[in-house]
Design a protein around this motif. Structure first.
Motif, PDB file in Angstrom:
ATOM      1  N   ASN A  24       0.828  -1.197   0.000  1.00 50.73           N
ATOM      2  CA  ASN A  24       0.000   0.000   0.000  1.00 50.73           C
ATOM      3  C   ASN A  24       0.863   1.249   0.000  1.00 50.73           C
ATOM      4  N   GLY A  27       0.898   3.370   3.409  1.00 50.56           N
ATOM      5  CA  GLY A  27       0.432   2.549   4.510  1.00 50.56           C
ATOM      6  C   GLY A  27      -1.076   2.508   4.662  1.00 50.56           C
ATOM      7  N   SER A  28      -1.829   2.953   3.681  1.00 49.26           N
ATOM      8  CA  SER A  28      -3.289   2.885   3.798  1.00 49.26           C
ATOM      9  C   SER A  28      -3.903   2.521   2.458  1.00 49.26           C
ATOM     10  N   LYS A  29      -5.136   2.091   2.509  1.00 48.67           N
ATOM     11  CA  LYS A  29      -5.856   1.728   1.298  1.00 48.67           C
ATOM     12  C   LYS A  29      -6.526   2.974   0.717  1.00 48.67           C
ATOM     13  N   ASN A  56     -12.562   3.672   3.786  1.00 41.94           N
ATOM     14  CA  ASN A  56     -11.153   4.058   3.932  1.00 41.94           C
ATOM     15  C   ASN A  56     -10.911   5.566   3.841  1.00 41.94           C
ATOM     16  N   VAL A  58     -10.684   9.382   5.406  1.00 42.78           N
ATOM     17  CA  VAL A  58     -10.476  10.052   6.691  1.00 42.78           C
ATOM     18  C   VAL A  58     -10.896  11.522   6.636  1.00 42.78           C
ATOM     19  N   SER A  95      -7.856   9.392   1.768  1.00 44.52           N
ATOM     20  CA  SER A  95      -7.449   8.363   2.727  1.00 44.52           C
ATOM     21  C   SER A  95      -6.300   8.895   3.568  1.00 44.52           C
ATOM     22  N   ALA A  96      -5.907   8.131   4.559  1.00 45.25           N
ATOM     23  CA  ALA A  96      -4.786   8.526   5.424  1.00 45.25           C
ATOM     24  C   ALA A  96      -3.486   8.624   4.639  1.00 45.25           C
ATOM     25  N   GLY A  97      -3.350   7.860   3.578  1.00 46.67           N
ATOM     26  CA  GLY A  97      -2.146   7.884   2.759  1.00 46.67           C
ATOM     27  C   GLY A  97      -2.163   8.931   1.664  1.00 46.67           C
ATOM     28  N   GLN A  99      -4.432   9.148  -0.883  1.00 45.60           N
ATOM     29  CA  GLN A  99      -5.147   8.756  -2.094  1.00 45.60           C
ATOM     30  C   GLN A  99      -6.530   9.405  -2.082  1.00 45.60           C
TER      31      GLN A  99
END
Length: 134
Positions: A24, A27-29, A56, A58, A95-97, A99
């Motif tokens: 990922n 680190g997140s989806k 997913n 945030v 998302s947290a990453g 995306q």
């Protein structure tokens, strides 16, 4: 000595393999299945309640279609339009990453202005001094 070098090699191999699992980015989806609902208040005040949901996600970034935007973690926001019209509302779920996924909906709003105060000047003489001054 040979025992220590084998254990060290296995330790390094375990660390490398555990770091490379998942694949990922960040680190997140990525967010999925973004849905948006809009409920226009029937009192013609211009108030619209928006709810966005996504797996997913945030945070949700709203563009209300009139140059004004807002970010919320919950996905729920109420916005008051000042003028009647049809607006294209864009929502970006993050998302947290980092995306993103986006979606747009169209919302039609009717705004009726209400008279707050008036004075008709329908009495002889000067205006009421308790309401008017120089």
């Amino acid at each position: 000595m040979r025992y220590y070098s084998i254990n060290f090699f296995l330790f390094i191999a375990t660390i490398i393999s555990s770091c490379s699992k998942g694949g990922n980015t960040g680190g997140s989806k990525p967010p999925e299945n973004l849905s948006i609902t809009a409920v226009v208040n029937p009192d013609n005040s211009g108030n619209v309640s928006f709810t966005a949901t996504a797996i997913n996600a945030v945070s949700f970034e709203y563009d209300f279609g009139n140059g004004i935007g807002q970010t919320t973690a919950s996905g729920t926001v109420t916005y008051k339009y000042q003028t009647s019209g049809t607006y294209t509302v864009n929502v970006i779920a993050k998302s947290a990453g980092g995306q993103t996924i986006s979606k747009s909906i169209s919302v039609t709003v009717t705004v009726v202005l209400a008279l707050v105060w008036s004075d008709e000047f329908n009495t002889p003489g000067s205006p009421d001094a308790s309401k008017w001054g120089y």
